[in-house]
Design a protein around this motif. Structure first.
Motif, PDB file in Angstrom:
ATOM      1  N   THR A 175      -2.406   5.005  -3.611  1.00  0.00           N
ATOM      2  CA  THR A 175      -2.944   6.010  -4.545  1.00  0.00           C
ATOM      3  C   THR A 175      -4.009   5.799  -5.235  1.00  0.00           C
ATOM      4  OG1 THR A 175      -1.309   5.346  -6.087  1.00  0.00           O
ATOM      5  CG2 THR A 175      -0.556   6.908  -4.560  1.00  0.00           C
ATOM      6  N   GLU A 176      -4.248   4.176  -5.741  1.00  0.00           N
ATOM      7  CA  GLU A 176      -5.426   3.955  -6.529  1.00  0.00           C
ATOM      8  C   GLU A 176      -6.712   3.814  -5.804  1.00  0.00           C
ATOM      9  OE1 GLU A 176      -4.080  -0.028  -8.067  1.00  0.00           O
ATOM     10  OE2 GLU A 176      -2.038   0.810  -8.601  1.00  0.00           O
ATOM     11  N   HIS A 177      -6.669   3.741  -4.722  1.00  0.00           N
ATOM     12  CA  HIS A 177      -7.778   3.613  -3.606  1.00  0.00           C
ATOM     13  C   HIS A 177      -8.715   4.819  -3.505  1.00  0.00           C
ATOM     14  CE1 HIS A 177     -10.047   1.530  -0.503  1.00  0.00           C
ATOM     15  NE2 HIS A 177      -9.737   2.360   0.346  1.00  0.00           N
TER      16      HIS A 177
ATOM     17  N   ARG B 188     -10.901   0.191  -5.259  1.00  0.00           N
ATOM     18  CA  ARG B 188     -10.143  -0.187  -3.881  1.00  0.00           C
ATOM     19  C   ARG B 188      -8.825  -0.690  -4.412  1.00  0.00           C
ATOM     20  NH1 ARG B 188     -15.467  -3.530  -2.086  1.00  0.00           N
ATOM     21  NH2 ARG B 188     -15.037  -4.342  -4.102  1.00  0.00           N
ATOM     22  N   SER B 189      -8.042  -0.397  -3.416  1.00  0.00           N
ATOM     23  CA  SER B 189      -6.540  -0.684  -3.684  1.00  0.00           C
ATOM     24  C   SER B 189      -6.319  -2.264  -3.071  1.00  0.00           C
ATOM     25  CB  SER B 189      -5.555   0.152  -2.950  1.00  0.00           C
ATOM     26  OG  SER B 189      -5.620   0.186  -1.584  1.00  0.00           O
TER      27      SER B 189
ATOM     28  N   GLN C 103       0.806  -1.279   0.078  1.00  0.00           N
ATOM     29  CA  GLN C 103      -0.144  -0.104   0.071  1.00  0.00           C
ATOM     30  C   GLN C 103       0.764   1.274   0.164  1.00  0.00           C
ATOM     31  OE1 GLN C 103      -3.554   0.053  -0.271  1.00  0.00           O
ATOM     32  NE2 GLN C 103      -3.075  -2.236  -0.510  1.00  0.00           N
TER      33      GLN C 103
ATOM     34  N   ARG D 227       0.139   1.439  -3.638  1.00  0.00           N
ATOM     35  CA  ARG D 227      -1.228   0.972  -4.307  1.00  0.00           C
ATOM     36  C   ARG D 227      -2.270   1.724  -3.541  1.00  0.00           C
ATOM     37  NH1 ARG D 227      -2.398  -3.997  -5.773  1.00  0.00           N
ATOM     38  NH2 ARG D 227      -4.190  -3.015  -6.382  1.00  0.00           N
TER      39      ARG D 227
END
Length: 419
Positions: A138-140, A147-148, A131, A136
């Motif tokens: 940043t994709e959440h 969701r990440s 995370q 990751r």
């Protein structure tokens, strides 16, 4: 002091605990290497279970033998329908969860001393690495669509949550209370509603089981929790101020839980469960097996033409998936396996060991998680640890029944026999 051999033993166990989930591959949901690793782990599990069959607890031997019979039935059907041994290796392998548990059991026997705190530390380290270091997070988008992490990745966090809580409750180590709070916030931030419900159920079950062993007063818990809880509330308020859409996302997700049968993705999943459940009575004992596999996703629509060409399906309920595909036999084998493991583990484990408590509750939580998802492969690795603890306790019990043997055996020799 760690030798290369000891390190190799640990890595060997971690293969069954982590290599079967995206968490070991940067948290990516599409990994071409993971299916290949899964095949390797399954083959290892089959080989190990065969060679160590006689050392396993009796119920485990029954489960493995029953799985072998069911596997032969599927091979026979595949030969009859398609003329090949395995029309779908992936579909057939869904019943091979006992060999993952068996492989993890053998890895524990070789290792000799399983430390749950180390395993939990690896879970947290992998989660933080994916995370934060790999970015990751940043994709959440803090909603239930973008969701990440997968639900399986988020499900891992239930184990360290319960462990941290129990270290505090059993030993009074305050920092673990703060760890538990941070993990709870992390689970909430994952926006996986199934994991929310599973975590809450795990905390409730944990309290029910552990309440008579708690060494700390409720008033102390509130006093020690108050400062950090206030800081957490302040941080969350600031986060809501910066990202006002979080409030709407949380309200929407909680509303989806309350109206799971007709709202959000839960409405689609509820419809899917109802359709497949209605088909179970036509083949109640051994399920639809390859006939159902050929049907693919029966909810295919004009908007989802790719579903029509695909075989097999992902049913959003572990219970209904096994009922539909493998009938009552498959369902009883899987969840009967879990239930017997829980009963045996609760009978023998150390009540003051926070790691063993966490393992027990984590296995209990599978009954909740399975309502919305099939149990992830890595879950059976943790079931293998439980089987090892049962084996270890049974071995010690047999030694205690022969006091003359105990008098004549040195401690290192006894530890070697257990390991």
């Amino acid at each position: 002091m760690y030798s290369f051999r000891n390190l190799l033993k640990q890595v060997h166990l971690y293969l069954f605990l982590f290599a079967l989930c995206e968490i070991a591959y940067g948290g990516m949901t599409q990994q071409t290497i993971m299916p290949q690793v899964r095949k390797v782990v399954l083959v290892l599990g089959i080989v190990y279970s065969a060679f160590y069959f006689g050392r396993m607890p009796f119920y485990m031997r029954v489960m493995l033998a029953s799985t072998a019979v069911l596997l032969l039935y599927l091979v026979g059907e595949s030969l009859d329908r398609y003329g090949v041994w395995f029309e779908s290796v992936n579909f057939t392998s869904q019943i091979l969860y006992p060999v993952i548990a068996g492989g993890a059991f053998v890895a524990c026997v070789w290792m000799g001393n399983v430390r749950m705190n180390v395993i939990i530390g690896i879970i947290i380290a992998l989660f933080c690495f994916n995370q934060l270091v790999l970015g990751r997070i940043t994709e959440h988008h803090f909603n239930s669509e973008e969701r990440s992490m997968t639900a399986a990745e988020a499900y891992y966090l239930v184990l360290p949550l319960i462990y941290s809580l129990n270290v505090y409750l059993l030993q009074g180590r305050v920092r673990f209370l703060y760890y538990a709070l941070a993990l709870g916030i992390g689970i909430l931030a994952s926006f996986h509603r199934t994991v929310w419900v599973t975590s809450l159920a795990a905390v409730v079950m944990n309290w029910f089981f552990i309440r008579t062993y708690i060494q700390i007063k409720a008033s102390n818990i509130l006093t020690q929790l108050a400062p950090v809880l206030m800081c957490a509330i302040l941080f969350i308020c600031c986060l809501f101020y910066v990202k006002p859409e979080l409030t709407d996302n949380l309200i929407s997700s909680f509303s989806d839980i309350q109206n799971a049968n007709n709202q959000g993705t839960g409405g689609w999943r509820s419809e899917q469960r109802d359709i497949y459940m209605s088909m179970v009575p036509e083949h109640p004992f051994l399920g639809w097996t390859y006939e159902g596999y050929d049907k693919g996703e029966v909810m295919a629509t004009a908007e989802n033409e790719e579903w029509r060409a695909a075989k097999g399906t992902f049913i959003h309920s572990g219970y209904i998936y096994f009922l539909y595909n493998f009938g009552l036999v498959g369902l009883l084998l899987q969840y009967g396996f879990i239930l017997i493991t829980l009963i045996q583990l609760h009978r023998i484990f150390d009540r003051q060991d926070a790691g063993q408590w966490a393992l027990l509750i984590f296995i209990c939580s599978s009954f909740v998680y399975a309502w919305s998802y099939q149990l992830p492969d890595f879950f059976w690795g943790f079931a293998g640890i439980a089987i090892y603890l049962i084996y270890q306790a049974n071995l010690m019990a047999r030694w205690r029944q022969h006091p003359l043997n105990m008098e004549n055996v040195q401690q290192p020799e006894l530890e070697a026999e257990i390991a």
